[in-house]
Design a protein around this motif. Sequence first.
Motif, PDB file in Angstrom:
ATOM      1  N   GLU A 123       1.056  -1.234   0.048  1.00  0.00           N
ATOM      2  CA  GLU A 123       0.022  -0.010   0.105  1.00  0.00           C
ATOM      3  C   GLU A 123       1.078   1.032   0.796  1.00  0.00           C
ATOM      4  O   GLU A 123       0.645   1.847  -0.728  1.00  0.00           O
ATOM      5  CB  GLU A 123      -0.582  -0.034   1.176  1.00  0.00           C
ATOM      6  N   LYS A 124       1.895   1.236   0.765  1.00  0.00           N
ATOM      7  CA  LYS A 124       3.017   2.066   0.849  1.00  0.00           C
ATOM      8  C   LYS A 124       3.465   2.936  -0.440  1.00  0.00           C
ATOM      9  O   LYS A 124       4.159   3.581  -0.426  1.00  0.00           O
ATOM     10  CB  LYS A 124       4.282   2.084   2.055  1.00  0.00           C
ATOM     11  N   VAL A 125       3.377   2.250  -1.828  1.00  0.00           N
ATOM     12  CA  VAL A 125       4.039   2.350  -3.064  1.00  0.00           C
ATOM     13  C   VAL A 125       2.832   2.295  -3.816  1.00  0.00           C
ATOM     14  O   VAL A 125       3.553   2.906  -5.132  1.00  0.00           O
ATOM     15  CB  VAL A 125       4.859   1.254  -3.181  1.00  0.00           C
ATOM     16  N   ARG A 126       1.741   2.404  -3.574  1.00  0.00           N
ATOM     17  CA  ARG A 126       0.443   2.411  -4.275  1.00  0.00           C
ATOM     18  C   ARG A 126       1.190   4.155  -5.314  1.00  0.00           C
ATOM     19  O   ARG A 126       0.655   4.429  -6.419  1.00  0.00           O
ATOM     20  CB  ARG A 126      -0.604   2.446  -3.671  1.00  0.00           C
ATOM     21  N   PRO A 127       0.840   4.847  -4.797  1.00  0.00           N
ATOM     22  CA  PRO A 127       1.211   6.220  -5.275  1.00  0.00           C
ATOM     23  C   PRO A 127       2.391   6.710  -5.993  1.00  0.00           C
ATOM     24  O   PRO A 127       2.331   7.069  -7.314  1.00  0.00           O
ATOM     25  CB  PRO A 127       1.621   7.448  -3.999  1.00  0.00           C
ATOM     26  N   VAL A 128       3.294   6.043  -5.549  1.00  0.00           N
ATOM     27  CA  VAL A 128       4.416   6.007  -7.153  1.00  0.00           C
ATOM     28  C   VAL A 128       4.335   4.719  -8.740  1.00  0.00           C
ATOM     29  O   VAL A 128       3.853   5.189  -8.994  1.00  0.00           O
ATOM     30  CB  VAL A 128       5.422   5.147  -6.640  1.00  0.00           C
ATOM     31  N   LEU A 129       3.270   3.859  -7.913  1.00  0.00           N
ATOM     32  CA  LEU A 129       2.568   2.825  -8.847  1.00  0.00           C
ATOM     33  C   LEU A 129       1.373   3.662  -9.481  1.00  0.00           C
ATOM     34  O   LEU A 129       1.266   3.383 -10.877  1.00  0.00           O
ATOM     35  CB  LEU A 129       2.360   1.656  -8.581  1.00  0.00           C
ATOM     36  N   GLU A 130       0.540   4.436  -9.222  1.00  0.00           N
ATOM     37  CA  GLU A 130      -0.349   5.411  -9.718  1.00  0.00           C
ATOM     38  C   GLU A 130       0.558   6.243 -10.571  1.00  0.00           C
ATOM     39  O   GLU A 130      -0.271   6.040 -11.721  1.00  0.00           O
ATOM     40  CB  GLU A 130      -1.263   5.561  -8.591  1.00  0.00           C
ATOM     41  N   LYS A 131       2.075   7.134  -9.999  1.00  0.00           N
ATOM     42  CA  LYS A 131       2.089   7.860 -11.309  1.00  0.00           C
ATOM     43  C   LYS A 131       2.141   6.920 -12.567  1.00  0.00           C
ATOM     44  O   LYS A 131       2.565   7.661 -12.888  1.00  0.00           O
ATOM     45  CB  LYS A 131       3.268   8.384 -10.369  1.00  0.00           C
ATOM     46  N   MET A 132       2.680   5.367 -11.810  1.00  0.00           N
ATOM     47  CA  MET A 132       3.644   5.430 -13.227  1.00  0.00           C
ATOM     48  C   MET A 132       2.615   4.460 -14.161  1.00  0.00           C
ATOM     49  O   MET A 132       2.634   5.153 -15.203  1.00  0.00           O
ATOM     50  CB  MET A 132       4.111   4.027 -12.866  1.00  0.00           C
ATOM     51  N   ALA A 133       1.358   3.833 -13.420  1.00  0.00           N
ATOM     52  CA  ALA A 133       0.506   3.906 -14.883  1.00  0.00           C
ATOM     53  C   ALA A 133       0.273   5.371 -15.939  1.00  0.00           C
ATOM     54  O   ALA A 133      -0.236   4.771 -17.028  1.00  0.00           O
ATOM     55  CB  ALA A 133      -0.626   3.940 -13.710  1.00  0.00           C
ATOM     56  N   GLU A 134      -0.282   6.405 -15.190  1.00  0.00           N
ATOM     57  CA  GLU A 134      -0.742   7.536 -15.513  1.00  0.00           C
ATOM     58  C   GLU A 134       0.296   7.776 -16.577  1.00  0.00           C
ATOM     59  O   GLU A 134       0.042   8.264 -18.170  1.00  0.00           O
ATOM     60  CB  GLU A 134      -0.355   8.618 -14.572  1.00  0.00           C
ATOM     61  N   ILE A 135       1.815   7.528 -16.360  1.00  0.00           N
ATOM     62  CA  ILE A 135       3.097   8.361 -17.646  1.00  0.00           C
ATOM     63  C   ILE A 135       3.095   6.340 -18.549  1.00  0.00           C
ATOM     64  O   ILE A 135       3.984   7.112 -18.960  1.00  0.00           O
ATOM     65  CB  ILE A 135       3.429   9.159 -16.859  1.00  0.00           C
ATOM     66  N   ILE A 167      -2.380  -5.989  -6.180  1.00  0.00           N
ATOM     67  CA  ILE A 167      -1.613  -5.215  -7.467  1.00  0.00           C
ATOM     68  C   ILE A 167      -2.541  -4.299  -8.611  1.00  0.00           C
ATOM     69  O   ILE A 167      -3.058  -3.363  -8.463  1.00  0.00           O
ATOM     70  CB  ILE A 167      -0.004  -4.749  -7.034  1.00  0.00           C
ATOM     71  N   ARG A 168      -2.355  -5.388  -9.447  1.00  0.00           N
ATOM     72  CA  ARG A 168      -3.236  -5.277 -10.749  1.00  0.00           C
ATOM     73  C   ARG A 168      -4.170  -4.878 -10.531  1.00  0.00           C
ATOM     74  O   ARG A 168      -5.214  -4.032 -12.057  1.00  0.00           O
ATOM     75  CB  ARG A 168      -3.102  -6.230 -11.849  1.00  0.00           C
ATOM     76  N   LYS A 169      -5.790  -5.335 -10.426  1.00  0.00           N
ATOM     77  CA  LYS A 169      -6.589  -4.913  -9.715  1.00  0.00           C
ATOM     78  C   LYS A 169      -7.488  -3.118  -8.976  1.00  0.00           C
ATOM     79  O   LYS A 169      -7.590  -2.668  -9.233  1.00  0.00           O
ATOM     80  CB  LYS A 169      -7.310  -5.929  -8.640  1.00  0.00           C
TER      81      LYS A 169
END
Length: 351
Positions: A123-135, A167-169
């Motif tokens: 959960e702690k890395v979710r903001p990074v993963l969301e940013k990566m998905a965006e870019i 994570i993928r969900k």
Amino acid sequence: MSDKTPITRLTIRRPDDWHLHLRDGDMLQGVLPYTAAHFARAIIMPNLVPPVVTAQQATDYRSRIMAALPDRMSFTPLMTLYLTEDTDPEDVAQAHAAGIATAVKLYPAGATTNSASGVRDFEKVRPVLEKMAEIGMPLCVHGEVTDSQIDIFDREAVFIDRVLKPIRKKVPDLRVIMEHVTTQDAVDYVRDTPKNLAATITTHHLIINRNNLLAGGIRPHYYCLPVAKRERHRIALVQAAVSGDPRFFLGTDSAPHTDPAKLQPCGCAGCFTAPNTLSCLAEVFEAAGKLKALEAFTSLNGPAYYRLPPNEETISLVKGDPVTYPERIDTGAGPVTVFDPGFSLHWHVEA
Ligand code: DOR
Ligand code: ZN
């Protein structure tokens, strides 16, 4: 359909290695020429000590790699950032936009060599993963749980259910590469997932199963992580690799350790396959009657997933007398044993 007339010469676009450990210092100097001799680009693993966490560290590491490259060789390292629970989404986005980092690497904490700084709480890395998905920045994943209760042969399959699927969900647009897959379970998961998921397969996992590692004596040079599994899993990997399915491509995970580091009561994980990888792969694809599918696996599917152009240059593999390659190489860091496929190799990479 199988190849009909025997092929003795195969010209393919220059391959790339989508998962490679080059280390640093004397070891880097010693191993880099073997990869650069055959590969145009490689995704460089960031599990140095200390790990490559920031854009600045990736820039510096890239410079050390380029400085270690012999003059006459050309090679492009594609850098990755090591994901920690403190990774800043903006730093990652900037490093990607600036062309410094191609991907981010997720190691579950404690999963493998130098992974202590990896992720414990996803959960702690979710903001990074969301940013990566965006870019659209890819995430390379070491897919094994680290729970000591889980049998080491089950850790990949359990990771898929416990970590990767959730994570993928939560972040469905994240572009994931499940690295060095070793099981039928992982192959099936990737095959059944239509979007944003691909997998790399190593050379050694196409060749060895857990009997090669353990039956009749323990063979430390076959010890790697994820550990080799049963024969049925190896067969599933070969089928995936030769299938031409664009979601499967080569990531050698060539991971040099010195012999003294491998040959001890608690030896390091890693197979050093850089010197003979292409000869090994040609044997595997030929044995499957699928030599013509080699180019997709080594040279086309990876760039397509990473949204990069395939290499323009070509290399030729020629079948002939047994290939000679060193049993071990000497590096300034010490001797490193080269992967022994257990059969003779006949496919030379033409100079
Ligand atoms: O066998 C392995 N060796 N697997 C990994 O995940 C890491 C690598 C290494 O860095 O030695
Ligand atoms: Zn690796």
